[in-house]
Design an enzyme around this catalytic site. Structure first.
Site, PDB file in Angstrom:
ATOM      1  N   HIS A   1      42.020  42.409  44.693  1.00  0.00           N
ATOM      2  CA  HIS A   1      43.415  42.566  43.888  1.00  0.00           C
ATOM      3  C   HIS A   1      44.027  43.415  45.458  1.00  0.00           C
ATOM      4  O   HIS A   1      44.146  44.567  45.232  1.00  0.00           O
ATOM      5  CB  HIS A   1      43.269  43.504  42.668  1.00  0.00           C
ATOM      6  CG  HIS A   1      43.050  42.585  41.474  1.00  0.00           C
ATOM      7  ND1 HIS A   1      43.766  41.571  41.084  1.00  0.00           N
ATOM      8  CD2 HIS A   1      42.022  42.648  40.369  1.00  0.00           C
ATOM      9  CE1 HIS A   1      43.227  41.102  39.926  1.00  0.00           C
ATOM     10  NE2 HIS A   1      42.261  41.888  39.763  1.00  0.00           N
TER      11      HIS A   1
ATOM     12  N   ASP B   1      42.867  37.521  43.514  1.00  0.00           N
ATOM     13  CA  ASP B   1      43.117  37.183  42.169  1.00  0.00           C
ATOM     14  C   ASP B   1      44.739  37.752  41.955  1.00  0.00           C
ATOM     15  O   ASP B   1      44.953  38.592  41.140  1.00  0.00           O
ATOM     16  CB  ASP B   1      42.154  38.252  41.465  1.00  0.00           C
ATOM     17  CG  ASP B   1      42.303  37.877  40.024  1.00  0.00           C
ATOM     18  OD1 ASP B   1      42.765  37.132  39.498  1.00  0.00           O
ATOM     19  OD2 ASP B   1      41.586  38.847  39.228  1.00  0.00           O
ATOM     20  N   ARG B   2      45.528  36.915  42.407  1.00  0.00           N
ATOM     21  CA  ARG B   2      47.199  37.371  42.369  1.00  0.00           C
ATOM     22  C   ARG B   2      47.738  36.936  40.895  1.00  0.00           C
ATOM     23  O   ARG B   2      48.633  37.471  40.772  1.00  0.00           O
ATOM     24  CB  ARG B   2      47.526  36.727  43.425  1.00  0.00           C
ATOM     25  CG  ARG B   2      49.434  36.676  43.398  1.00  0.00           C
ATOM     26  CD  ARG B   2      49.653  38.102  43.469  1.00  0.00           C
ATOM     27  NE  ARG B   2      50.978  38.319  43.392  1.00  0.00           N
ATOM     28  CZ  ARG B   2      51.963  38.096  42.600  1.00  0.00           C
ATOM     29  NH1 ARG B   2      51.338  37.904  41.366  1.00  0.00           N
ATOM     30  NH2 ARG B   2      53.167  38.380  42.605  1.00  0.00           N
ATOM     31  N   LYS B   3      47.067  35.908  40.155  1.00  0.00           N
ATOM     32  CA  LYS B   3      47.600  35.606  38.975  1.00  0.00           C
ATOM     33  C   LYS B   3      49.160  35.448  38.966  1.00  0.00           C
ATOM     34  O   LYS B   3      50.043  35.876  38.240  1.00  0.00           O
ATOM     35  CB  LYS B   3      47.121  36.501  37.727  1.00  0.00           C
ATOM     36  CG  LYS B   3      45.818  36.635  37.413  1.00  0.00           C
ATOM     37  CD  LYS B   3      45.354  37.468  36.278  1.00  0.00           C
ATOM     38  CE  LYS B   3      43.802  37.559  36.067  1.00  0.00           C
ATOM     39  NZ  LYS B   3      43.462  38.598  36.755  1.00  0.00           N
TER      40      LYS B   3
ATOM     41  N   ASP C   1      55.167  32.620  37.731  1.00  0.00           N
ATOM     42  CA  ASP C   1      56.628  32.425  38.096  1.00  0.00           C
ATOM     43  C   ASP C   1      56.966  31.062  38.195  1.00  0.00           C
ATOM     44  O   ASP C   1      56.131  30.140  38.394  1.00  0.00           O
ATOM     45  CB  ASP C   1      57.180  33.335  39.120  1.00  0.00           C
ATOM     46  CG  ASP C   1      58.722  34.080  38.483  1.00  0.00           C
ATOM     47  OD1 ASP C   1      59.309  32.986  38.082  1.00  0.00           O
ATOM     48  OD2 ASP C   1      58.820  35.181  38.944  1.00  0.00           O
TER      49      ASP C   1
ATOM     50  N   GLY D   1      58.227  27.735  40.300  1.00  0.00           N
ATOM     51  CA  GLY D   1      57.616  27.123  41.653  1.00  0.00           C
ATOM     52  C   GLY D   1      58.191  27.848  42.955  1.00  0.00           C
ATOM     53  O   GLY D   1      57.428  28.123  43.849  1.00  0.00           O
ATOM     54  N   ASN D   2      59.547  27.703  43.062  1.00  0.00           N
ATOM     55  CA  ASN D   2      60.059  28.340  44.267  1.00  0.00           C
ATOM     56  C   ASN D   2      59.628  30.043  44.405  1.00  0.00           C
ATOM     57  O   ASN D   2      59.291  30.273  45.488  1.00  0.00           O
ATOM     58  CB  ASN D   2      61.596  28.257  44.245  1.00  0.00           C
ATOM     59  CG  ASN D   2      62.175  28.714  45.309  1.00  0.00           C
ATOM     60  OD1 ASN D   2      61.905  28.066  46.334  1.00  0.00           O
ATOM     61  ND2 ASN D   2      63.068  29.898  45.531  1.00  0.00           N
TER      62      ASN D   2
ATOM     63  N   ARG E   1      33.073  46.164  37.829  1.00  0.00           N
ATOM     64  CA  ARG E   1      32.680  47.739  37.839  1.00  0.00           C
ATOM     65  C   ARG E   1      31.121  47.642  37.479  1.00  0.00           C
ATOM     66  O   ARG E   1      30.445  48.906  37.718  1.00  0.00           O
ATOM     67  CB  ARG E   1      33.500  48.225  36.533  1.00  0.00           C
ATOM     68  CG  ARG E   1      35.017  48.785  37.043  1.00  0.00           C
ATOM     69  CD  ARG E   1      35.739  48.980  36.049  1.00  0.00           C
ATOM     70  NE  ARG E   1      35.903  47.659  35.212  1.00  0.00           N
ATOM     71  CZ  ARG E   1      37.002  47.742  33.793  1.00  0.00           C
ATOM     72  NH1 ARG E   1      37.393  49.051  33.299  1.00  0.00           N
ATOM     73  NH2 ARG E   1      36.989  46.452  33.362  1.00  0.00           N
TER      74      ARG E   1
HETATM   75  O1  6AU Z   1      34.016  43.319  35.639  1.00  0.00           O
HETATM   76  P1  6AU Z   1      35.343  44.031  35.520  1.00  0.00           P
HETATM   77  O2  6AU Z   1      35.748  44.352  34.261  1.00  0.00           O
HETATM   78  O3  6AU Z   1      35.282  45.461  36.207  1.00  0.00           O
HETATM   79  O4  6AU Z   1      36.296  43.596  36.325  1.00  0.00           O
HETATM   80  C1  6AU Z   1      36.689  41.832  36.125  1.00  0.00           C
HETATM   81  C2  6AU Z   1      37.682  41.530  36.950  1.00  0.00           C
HETATM   82  C3  6AU Z   1      39.068  41.930  37.278  1.00  0.00           C
HETATM   83  C4  6AU Z   1      40.059  41.249  36.496  1.00  0.00           C
HETATM   84  O5  6AU Z   1      41.303  41.269  37.089  1.00  0.00           O
HETATM   85  C5  6AU Z   1      39.567  39.976  36.300  1.00  0.00           C
HETATM   86  O6  6AU Z   1      38.067  40.158  36.924  1.00  0.00           O
HETATM   87  N1  6AU Z   1      39.584  38.972  35.195  1.00  0.00           N
HETATM   88  C6  6AU Z   1      40.332  37.672  35.387  1.00  0.00           C
HETATM   89  C7  6AU Z   1      40.548  37.059  36.624  1.00  0.00           C
HETATM   90  C8  6AU Z   1      39.347  37.114  37.697  1.00  0.00           C
HETATM   91  O7  6AU Z   1      41.586  36.229  36.514  1.00  0.00           O
HETATM   92  C9  6AU Z   1      40.663  36.936  34.089  1.00  0.00           C
HETATM   93  C10 6AU Z   1      40.244  37.447  32.988  1.00  0.00           C
HETATM   94  O8  6AU Z   1      40.460  36.805  31.892  1.00  0.00           O
HETATM   95  N2  6AU Z   1      39.485  38.878  32.809  1.00  0.00           N
HETATM   96  C11 6AU Z   1      39.328  39.402  33.966  1.00  0.00           C
HETATM   97  O9  6AU Z   1      38.738  40.461  33.844  1.00  0.00           O
HETATM   98  O10 6AU Z   1      39.134  42.177  38.633  1.00  0.00           O
END
Ligand code: 6AU
Length: 264
Positions: A63, A92-94, A97, A99-100, A234
């Site tokens: 991130h 993991d930018r998610k 928005d 397209g542009n 974590r």
């Molecule tokens: O094992 P954790 O809980 O410490 O971290 C989980 C990681 C975090 C979240 O931003 C990501 O996974 N995540 C995502 C992703 C990867 O897109 C989607 C989701 O539904 N749940 C989730 O935890 O960096």
């Protein structure tokens, strides 16, 4: 789906998407389906953890916008570690928005995500234009995209018809969409194609984090639900943990689950 029983190598051999192929080959070569989510806020800590988990992972998940002292040197050092230890990088930018706008967010600004992240992800909530926009930047660079078809958090709205429509969107963009963030296998037996399922919310020790995160074990994810990649954060670098030991522990658990799945 039949991909469930296939090895990563068998899937790589027939996969039409170069990014997916490279990633599937890497997993088998490295004997790892572990992605570590390094959610820390300093450059030093991020690089230190990346160096320690490097030997055990197929994919480093970042991130990048939580790093207080981000600079281009951080990216250069992450790239060097990815070469040294043979892993790919997933920002993991998610994106979420039109397209542009996502095109600009992906290719420009301080982070220039497309210039260094092999893989990124986006929500499907804006509709298909989000994929088309990201594709304009990412495809010429051989990047891959994951769609968030489901989430691990309690009360997620990404279910049912939303999830099904997300999978349908991916099917129309198989040149760029290599898979899903999802809690289970997404592709139906008779529909062809091959999407890599990456599953977060993985822990061997705890069930939740008090903020809505919900955890399952690597075996539940890979054997019972058909996930391909386990994403662990974590559980590996949390307070008082030995990072290398935990990375090895999750790598072993993920790989054993994969072997059990393809052998049954
Ligand atoms: O094992 P954790 O809980 O410490 O971290 C989980 C990681 C975090 C979240 O931003 C990501 O996974 N995540 C995502 C992703 C990867 O897109 C989607 C989701 O539904 N749940 C989730 O935890 O960096």
């Amino acid at each position: 789906s039949s991909n469930l029983r296939k090895t990563y190598t068998e899937r790589a051999a027939v996969h039409p998407n170069p990014c997916a192929r490279t990633f599937l080959e890497l997993m088998e070569r490295k004997r790892s389906n572990l992605s570590v989510a390094v959610d820390v806020t300093s450059k030093t800590e991020l690089l230190e953890i990346a160096g320690k988990v490097g030997p055990y992972i197929c994919l480093l998940k970042t991130h990048i916008d939580i790093v207080n002292d981000f600079d281009q040197d951080l990216v250069d050092q992450l790239k060097a570690l990815s070469k040294k230890h043979d892993f790919m990088i997933f920002e993991d930018r998610k994106f979420a928005d039109i397209g542009n706008t996502v095109k600009l967010q992906y290719g420009f600004g301080i982070y220039r995500i497309a210039s260094w992240a092999d893989i990124t992800n986006c929500h499907s909530v804006p509709g298909e234009g989000i994929i088309s926009g990201l594709k304009e930047i990412g495809l010429p660079l051989n990047r891959g995209l994951l769609l968030l078809a489901e989430m691990s958090s309690a009360g997620s709205l990404a279910t049912g018809a939303y999830t099904a429509a997300t999978v349908a969107m991916a099917r129309r963009h198989q040149d760029f969409v290599i898979g899903f963030i999802a809690m289970r296998r997404m592709d139906a037996e008779d529909e062809g194609g091959d999407f890599i399922v990456m599953t977060p919310g993985v822990s061997l020790d705890v069930a939740g984090d008090g903020l809505g995160q919900q955890y399952r074990t690597p075996r539940e994810v890979v054997v019972e639900s058909g996930g391909d990649v386990v994403i662990v954060g974590r559980g590996i670098y949390g307070k008082g943990k030995n990072v290398e030991e935990q990375a090895k522990r999750y790598r072993d658990a993920g790989w054993e689950a994969y072997l059990e799945r393809v052998r049954r």
